[in-house]
Write a protein that holds these residues in place. Structure first.
Motif, PDB file in Angstrom:
ATOM      1  N   ASN A  83      -0.385   0.676 -30.687  1.00 33.54           N
ATOM      2  CA  ASN A  83       1.147   0.707 -30.161  1.00 33.54           C
ATOM      3  C   ASN A  83       1.941   0.327 -31.660  1.00 33.54           C
ATOM      4  O   ASN A  83       2.451  -0.946 -31.418  1.00 33.54           O
TER       5      ASN A  83
ATOM      6  N   THR B 104      10.692   0.138 -22.934  1.00 32.99           N
ATOM      7  CA  THR B 104      12.009   0.582 -23.374  1.00 32.99           C
ATOM      8  C   THR B 104      12.037   2.214 -23.265  1.00 32.99           C
ATOM      9  O   THR B 104      11.176   2.832 -23.961  1.00 32.99           O
ATOM     10  N   ASP B 105      13.061   2.642 -22.775  1.00 35.23           N
ATOM     11  CA  ASP B 105      13.099   4.208 -22.486  1.00 35.23           C
ATOM     12  C   ASP B 105      13.071   4.527 -24.151  1.00 35.23           C
ATOM     13  O   ASP B 105      13.679   4.421 -24.903  1.00 35.23           O
ATOM     14  N   ILE B 106      12.358   5.986 -24.111  1.00 33.36           N
ATOM     15  CA  ILE B 106      12.339   6.455 -25.343  1.00 33.36           C
ATOM     16  C   ILE B 106      13.404   6.831 -26.205  1.00 33.36           C
ATOM     17  O   ILE B 106      13.365   6.621 -27.403  1.00 33.36           O
ATOM     18  N   ASN B 107      14.345   7.265 -25.632  1.00 30.07           N
ATOM     19  CA  ASN B 107      15.643   7.667 -26.063  1.00 30.07           C
ATOM     20  C   ASN B 107      16.425   6.463 -26.481  1.00 30.07           C
ATOM     21  O   ASN B 107      17.488   6.496 -27.249  1.00 30.07           O
ATOM     22  N   TYR B 108      16.064   5.007 -26.163  1.00 32.60           N
ATOM     23  CA  TYR B 108      16.984   4.172 -26.566  1.00 32.60           C
ATOM     24  C   TYR B 108      16.108   2.838 -27.506  1.00 32.60           C
ATOM     25  O   TYR B 108      16.406   1.824 -27.826  1.00 32.60           O
ATOM     26  N   ARG B 109      15.032   3.435 -28.267  1.00 33.63           N
ATOM     27  CA  ARG B 109      14.031   2.558 -28.878  1.00 33.63           C
ATOM     28  C   ARG B 109      14.628   2.547 -30.291  1.00 33.63           C
ATOM     29  O   ARG B 109      15.468   3.327 -30.613  1.00 33.63           O
ATOM     30  N   ASN B 110      14.312   1.456 -31.019  1.00 36.65           N
ATOM     31  CA  ASN B 110      14.624   1.148 -32.350  1.00 36.65           C
ATOM     32  C   ASN B 110      16.223   0.715 -32.654  1.00 36.65           C
ATOM     33  O   ASN B 110      16.790   1.121 -33.539  1.00 36.65           O
TER      34      ASN B 110
END
Length: 108
Positions: A80, A43-49
């Motif tokens: 991770n 998952t793109d880091i900017n769209y996690r959680n």
């Protein structure tokens, strides 16, 4: 990568999750016998959680079930923490550990 993936002879499914016309998550499922293995879940880091990866994985598992899988498995690097939390939330638990070893120098 294309050559490697084309060598997988069993049924495989690729998932790309789009948000506002941009791929933000992807993954691979490979079915062998009654199992689906989940690989390269990213998952793109900017769209996690935000629940995107969970929905992507659940859809990949649904595809696996529709194609004969009764069980699933995955591997994750032990440090991770975000992935471990996600997989635990979905219902996965650790059943064993393994590690890679490298030799400092290679001699014939």
């Amino acid at each position: 990568m294309e050559r490697m993936l084309s060598n997988i002879k069993t049924k495989k499914g690729f998932v790309s999750l789009y948000y506002e016309e941009q791929v933000i998550a992807c993954g691979l499922g490979v079915i062998e016998r009654e199992y689906i293995g989940l690989y390269d879940i990213v998952t793109d880091i900017n769209y996690r959680n935000r629940g995107f990866a969970e929905q992507m994985i659940l859809n990949l598992l649904k595809w696996g079930k529709e194609n004969g899988a009764k069980y699933s498995y995955l591997a994750v690097v032990s440090n991770n923490e975000p992935a471990l939390r996600l997989y635990s939330k979905i219902g996965y638990s650790e059943i064993y550990k393994y590690w890679y070893r490298v030799k400092d120098s290679f001699q014939y």
